[in-house]
Enzyme design. Structure first.
Site, PDB file in Angstrom:
ATOM      1  N   GLU A 118      -7.573 -33.161  -3.503  1.00 26.48           N
ATOM      2  CA  GLU A 118      -6.453 -34.029  -3.871  1.00 26.48           C
ATOM      3  C   GLU A 118      -6.692 -34.760  -5.189  1.00 26.48           C
ATOM      4  O   GLU A 118      -5.787 -34.870  -6.022  1.00 26.48           O
ATOM      5  CB  GLU A 118      -6.223 -35.040  -2.745  1.00 26.48           C
ATOM      6  CG  GLU A 118      -5.055 -35.975  -2.974  1.00 26.48           C
ATOM      7  CD  GLU A 118      -4.937 -36.988  -1.856  1.00 26.48           C
ATOM      8  OE1 GLU A 118      -4.436 -38.086  -2.120  1.00 26.48           O
ATOM      9  OE2 GLU A 118      -5.372 -36.677  -0.728  1.00 26.48           O
ATOM     10  N   ASP A 119      -7.912 -35.269  -5.389  1.00 26.10           N
ATOM     11  CA  ASP A 119      -8.188 -36.115  -6.547  1.00 26.10           C
ATOM     12  C   ASP A 119      -8.747 -35.354  -7.743  1.00 26.10           C
ATOM     13  O   ASP A 119      -8.526 -35.738  -8.888  1.00 26.10           O
ATOM     14  CB  ASP A 119      -9.189 -37.224  -6.161  1.00 26.10           C
ATOM     15  CG  ASP A 119      -8.625 -38.143  -5.100  1.00 26.10           C
ATOM     16  OD1 ASP A 119      -7.394 -38.178  -4.949  1.00 26.10           O
ATOM     17  OD2 ASP A 119      -9.414 -38.817  -4.414  1.00 26.10           O
TER      18      ASP A 119
END
Length: 766
Positions: A118-119
């Protein structure tokens, strides 16, 4: 996630230096436990994680987890949390919570890697190559959706929850890691803005708290409740905490006296037991005060006691000993050992009148029951493919997770899916029995029809009647603990839109909606197109929607086609007037000339009154005649666009219609009866007669002579009265036919009055 990337070189170097100290290679260990750097408050301790993992993981598994840590640290290098801590502290903390449950190496690796996709834009393929497909699948299930445009924050949130819950349905470890992630985020929410705190706390209370409860993770359930409460209502939380602290001192003497008495009594009875004092959570106290409108001083059972004994039989012996020591309160005993809760919880609950008249709650359980009560499904975390080897708790959890997949197959969109799941997460349950004595757990308020759908979707769809405790009962009857339910089916039976008004479980609602959407699709499309045409006409717009406008409309409404959009309008899921205004806005914003109706008057901006919708009573489920007032041809009628029920037709003088029209006037449209109605309509009549022999037969015969069919008959139970009310449901062609029938019945000797009944009967006679 609550994080911010650090863009300074100093932060990156600091994080790298710390990482190098943390992962020094020491034989037989996974991390160096001697970094020389004490853990800051709120920062996870690597040495503690190392110690917990070394208790149950093999050296080979520790090596794999170490590789996951190295990769996660490298990916999050330079990234900082809002609090200013290196971001890697968060994955370590999540892994440490998972280690408390002794989750396997794959789950621990997923906990350490849960934010890299996600990051840091790490691809699933890379994780598969480095750590294997199971770990990559877990991380993918924990990652939010990205690069997809959503129309609103609510839609995006619903789709993310759907992805997570479906991943959980395939592997329960997904939600265990996610709950650990949410728990640490809630513990470290202090650096967030007040608005973001409230949003995250509300989301936690609404979704994650009930999931933790449903899986039996009571420790996390209680902590998440209190943390959410502290951020949603900080002043109330602090006030209540202060009051509990003061009460703790005031009641110390009473608690000590009860503890001493219980220990001595159990010892004298030869029962080996551990006795713990137990304090209610602040949110539990607050909820009781709010729901029962009590002041803090009136909440007497702030304290309770938990007794953990050696074996099953000792639970009941200890219970008898307690009842001999203090008097039990009537109606306050619950045996969750014989009938466990839906999440596997087992204990004996009893409330006794202690010293000074104070109610005191006791929970009695074995050590194994205590372990399951605190850790729920995580107490049996072993991941097994062989369903036959699962424990009862795992089988119940597996069945619930499979029901999520069933709901997914029948659900149209993410928001609806989440709505169904939230219903099933409601914590209270009732326990009923099949005719073969199998226990079925259902949410509080569930009906006989919910029971049918719980057994199987096909049984629910074909249900025609139910017997509760060997007696016939309406399908809408709410079930109570201990009821024995038998379902009667017919191959020709089909779900009715009215079922949506009383079913309780997500599985039942999604199955009924799925049937209405698919089997009766053409009817809903036809009605929806008609309603949208009328709404466009009211804005003096042409019913023909330009291709470019239609394409944008479908993109922004998440509908796949105009037919799907019409169907949504036809079943009441979308408002025709709002869709029409949206179309006008799309044409305006695109700079297109508005498609004005050719027959519009000289003032095209003036709204025209739409033509009434013509009904024939034979449209199927897209149009329903309201049961409360039972309109028949000849009555004046109005229509209500009701969600998932299409158009519901009332008479204007219907009390229920008046109340609902005042609340949602935009959902009401004009309707009128069509010509050539080739069917008959139900109507209720009440006949007041002298209580004499043969009068019922004479009235029924006259109704038949008037060419009307009787579908229901009932009468008062008071046989000693001079007058009796007979109630009939008859099928007539319309008001003229009904008037002729009433004249004929009124002429019968012994009949003093006949009238049409408009309100629903509250006491039907079988």
């Amino acid at each position: 996630m609550n994080l911010t990337p650090a863009d300074s070189t100093v932060s990156a170097l600091t994080s790298r230096a710390a990482s190098e100290r943390l992962i020094q290679k020491i034989p037989g260990t996974f991390f160096s436990s001697d970094t020389g750097v004490p853990a800051a408050p709120g920062v996870a301790s690597v040495s503690q994680l190392n110690a917990k993992l070394a208790e149950y993981l093999s050296p080979a598994e520790l090596k794999k987890v170490k590789e996951a840590y190295r990769f996660s640290d490298e990916m999050h290098l330079g990234q900082m949390r809002m609090s200013g801590e290196p971001y890697i502290s968060h994955p370590i903390a999540v892994a440490e919570i998972c280690a408390d449950w002794k989750l396997d190496a794959q789950a621990i690796m997923a906990a350490l890697l849960h934010d890299v996709m996600e990051d840091q834009d790490v691809k699933k393929e890379e994780l598969i190559e480095r750590f294997g497909a199971p770990v990559a699948t877990l991380v993918d299930g924990l990652s939010k959706l990205e690069k997809i445009e959503f129309q609103s924050q609510i839609e995006a949130q619903a789709e993310n929850f759907r992805k997570m819950l479906l991943a959980m349905a395939r592997d329960v470890r997904v939600i265990l890691v996610k709950l650990a992630d949410r728990l640490h985020n809630m513990r470290t929410l202090g650096s967030m803005s007040p608005e973001k705190k409230r949003r995250i706390a509300g989301e936690t209370m609404e979704v994650y708290v009930p999931i933790a409860h449903r899986l039996g993770l009571n420790n996390i359930y209680r902590e998440l409740q209190d943390l959410s409460f502290s951020h949603l209502h900080p002043i109330r939380y602090r006030t209540l905490a202060k009051a509990v602290k003061a009460a703790r001192g005031n009641r110390r003497e009473v608690v000590s006296k009860i503890m001493e008495s219980v220990k001595n009594t159990l010892l004298a009875a030869g029962i080996t037991a551990q006795v713990y004092g137990r304090e209610k959570t602040l949110f539990g106290i607050y909820r009781k005060m709010r729901n029962k409108h009590l002041s803090f001083s009136q909440v007497l059972d702030v304290y309770g006691f938990r007794i953990v004994v050696e074996n099953f039989a000792s639970c009941y012996v200890a219970l008898g000993t307690l009842h001999a020591l203090y008097k039990p309160m009537p109606g306050k005993f619950k045996d969750y050992i014989a009938i466990p809760k839906l999440n596997g919880y087992q204990s004996l609950h009893t409330t006794l009148i202690g010293p000074y008249g104070t109610p005191v709650e006791f929970q009695v359980r074995t050590q194994e029951m205590h372990r399951v009560a605190e850790s729920g499904v995580a107490a049996h975390w072993l991941y097994k493919d062989d369903e036959g080897s699962l424990t009862d708790l795992q089988q119940r959890t597996h069945a619930w997770l499979q029901s999520l997949l069933d709901i997914q197959k029948q659900t149209g969109d993410s928001a609806e899916f989440l709505e169904h799941v939230k219903v099933d997460l409601f914590p209270d349950s009732v326990y009923v029995f099949t005719p073969k004595s199998k226990i079925i757990a259902l949410p509080r308020g569930a009906t006989a029809l919910d029971f049918a759908y719980t057994i199987h979707t096909d049984i629910g769809d074909q249900t025609v009647a139910a017997r509760i405790n060997h007696e016939h009962a309406p399908l809408r009857t709410e079930l109570r603990n201990g009821d024995i339910i038998e379902i009667i089916t017919s191959a020709s039976s089909r779900p009715s839109p009215t079922w949506l008004t009383f079913v309780r479980t997500g599985k039942a609602r999604s199955a009924i909606r799925h049937h209405l959407r698919t089997i009766n699709l053409s009817e809903s499309i036809e009605l929806g197109e008609l309603l949208l045409t009328q709404a466009l006409a009211a804005l003096n717009l042409d019913a023909t929607i330009p291709a470019a406008t239609a394409e944008r409309l479908l993109n922004e409404s998440s509908a796949k086609s105009l037919d799907e959009l019409y169907a949504d309008i036809g079943i009441g899921k979308r408002m025709a007037a709002l869709v029409a205004r949206h179309i006008m806005g799309l044409q305006d914003s695109a700079g297109q000339p508005l498609q004005i109706r050719v027959d519009a008057d000289d003032n095209p901006d003036a709204p025209s009154k739409p033509e009434p919708v013509v009904i024939y009573g034979s449209e199927g489920v897209a149009v329903q005649l309201a049961a409360c007032c039972q309109p028949i041809p000849g009555d004046k009628v109005i229509g209500q666009l009701k969600r998932d029920q299409g158009l519901v037709v009332h008479t204007p003088d219907c009390e229920l219609a008046r109340r609902q029209r005042s609340k949602e006037p935009e959902r009401w449209i004009d309707v009128e009866w069509g010509n050539d109605l080739n069917r008959r309509f139900d109507c209720r009549v009440i006949v007041l007669v002298e209580n004499e022999r043969g009068v019922l037969a004479r009235v029924a015969a006259e109704i038949g002579e008037s060419d009307a069919n009787i579908t229901f008959v009932g009468m008062d139970d008071d046989r000693g009265a001079l007058m009796t009310q007979l109630r009939f449901t008859v099928q007539v062609e319309g008001r003229v036919h009904l008037a002729r029938l009433m004249r004929n019945v009124r002429r019968i000797p012994g009949v003093t009055r006949i009238l049409r009944e408009r309100g629903q009967w509250t006491n039907s006679v079988r």
